[in-house]
Design an enzyme around this catalytic site. Sequence first.
Site, PDB file in Angstrom:
ATOM      1  N   HIS A 104       0.907  48.972 -39.289  1.00 10.71           N
ATOM      2  CA  HIS A 104       1.147  48.211 -40.831  1.00 10.71           C
ATOM      3  C   HIS A 104       0.513  47.102 -40.548  1.00 10.71           C
ATOM      4  CE1 HIS A 104       3.810  51.612 -42.067  1.00 10.71           C
ATOM      5  NE2 HIS A 104       4.509  51.606 -41.586  1.00 10.71           N
ATOM      6  N   HIS A 175       6.378  50.297 -49.356  1.00  8.43           N
ATOM      7  CA  HIS A 175       7.707  50.625 -48.330  1.00  8.43           C
ATOM      8  C   HIS A 175       8.623  49.973 -48.863  1.00  8.43           C
ATOM      9  CE1 HIS A 175       8.593  51.379 -44.142  1.00  8.43           C
ATOM     10  NE2 HIS A 175       7.414  51.513 -43.515  1.00  8.43           N
ATOM     11  N   GLU A 303       5.766  56.564 -48.349  1.00  6.68           N
ATOM     12  CA  GLU A 303       4.685  56.248 -48.388  1.00  6.68           C
ATOM     13  C   GLU A 303       3.689  56.535 -48.976  1.00  6.68           C
ATOM     14  OE1 GLU A 303       5.259  53.960 -44.375  1.00  6.68           O
ATOM     15  OE2 GLU A 303       7.109  55.515 -44.109  1.00  6.68           O
TER      16      GLU A 303
END
Length: 336
Positions: A104, A175, A303
Site C-alpha cells: 500500500h 480501503h 478493494e
Amino acid sequence: MAITVSTFGDFRGQRVDQFRLVSDSGVTVDIIGYGVVVRDWRVPVAGGERSVVLGFDSFDAYPAHSPHFGSLAGRVANRIKDASFTLDGTTYKLPPNAGNLQLHGGEDGLGRQVWSAQVDNANNAVRFTHFSPDGAMGYPGNVNFAATYSLLGNRLRLELTATTDRATPISLVQHQYFNLGTTDTVLDHTIQVNSSAYTELGDDLAPTGAILPSRGTIYDLRNPRTMRDANGAPVDYDMGLVLDTGRRTADPIATVVSPDKDLTLKLWSDRPGVQVYNSVWTDIPVPGLNGKSYKKHSGFCLEDQALADAVHNPHFPNVIYSPERPYGHWCEIEIA
C-alpha cells in the site's frame, strides 16, 4: 445540506479536519483529511441508524493502530514483490513494510499523509488533493493526486485522478473495512462477486503471475455465500479476484448482504480487479468506533484496484502512467 467541517486532530504539526456529509436519505459520512479516511458511515435502519465501517473515535489511534481503516492507499496499492521494480532500464528500490514486500505504498504512503481539501456544498462533495514529490517512498516522478468523495442518497462516489511529470506506477484503492451487521464478525454476511478467476499467490503473498479459474475453490464467489465453509468454519479471504471481462460498468461488481438482511452493499468500479479481505490479520489493541473491539474477521474489504504487483507482470493491465497518460479511476458504494 451544508457540509460540516471541524478539527479532528493534528499529525506532525498539520491540522487534520473532518468533513461531515449528510444526504437527503439520512446517510452520514465522516471523512478526515489524514489519508482521505472515511472515518464513520452511518445508514438509517429500522429504529435508528447503524455504523457500517471500522474506525476510531479519536485521531491518535489512526497513525498508531490503523491497518488502513477507511484510507486511500497508494501510490501503488497492494503488494510489490521484493519492494522493487524496473522501469525504462532503471531499478527503483522501495522501503519494504511487509516482510520483503512493499504494501500500500509504504509506511508513509498516501494513506498516511494529510491532504488539502475543498468543500463543494452544491454537489455534497469534498475534493482532496495531495502533491507527492519525486522519490516519495522510492517512486519516481512528481505526482499531483486528487480524490473527490460525493454523497447522493445512499450512494458514496469516489473519483480519483493523478498527473505526473514522468513515467511512474500508480494504482490507488479505497480501503474501507465494512461490517453491515450487529455482531463482532462478518462471517455470516452473504457475499457475491462477478469474478471467474483469481491471481495465484506465492508464499510471500505476492502474485506468482498466474491467473487461475476460481470454479470449485473458496475463491468462487459468483453465487452468494457466507464466509464460512460447509462445516461452518471460518474462511479466510485475502486474495485478488480478476473481474469478468466484457462486463457492464452499470452493473455492480460485488454485493454483500448483512446477516439480518437489513442492509445491502453494492460496489461499482471501472477497475479490472478487486481484493477481497475479511480482516485475517486484524487485532487492534485499542477500542474502535463506539468502543467496539476489532479482532480477526471483524470487517471485510472490497478493494477495487488494478491487479496486484502488475509492475512485475506485464500481462496484467498496465499501471504505468505518464504525462501523456494521466491516471483516472472511479467507484461507487451504495449501502441501503
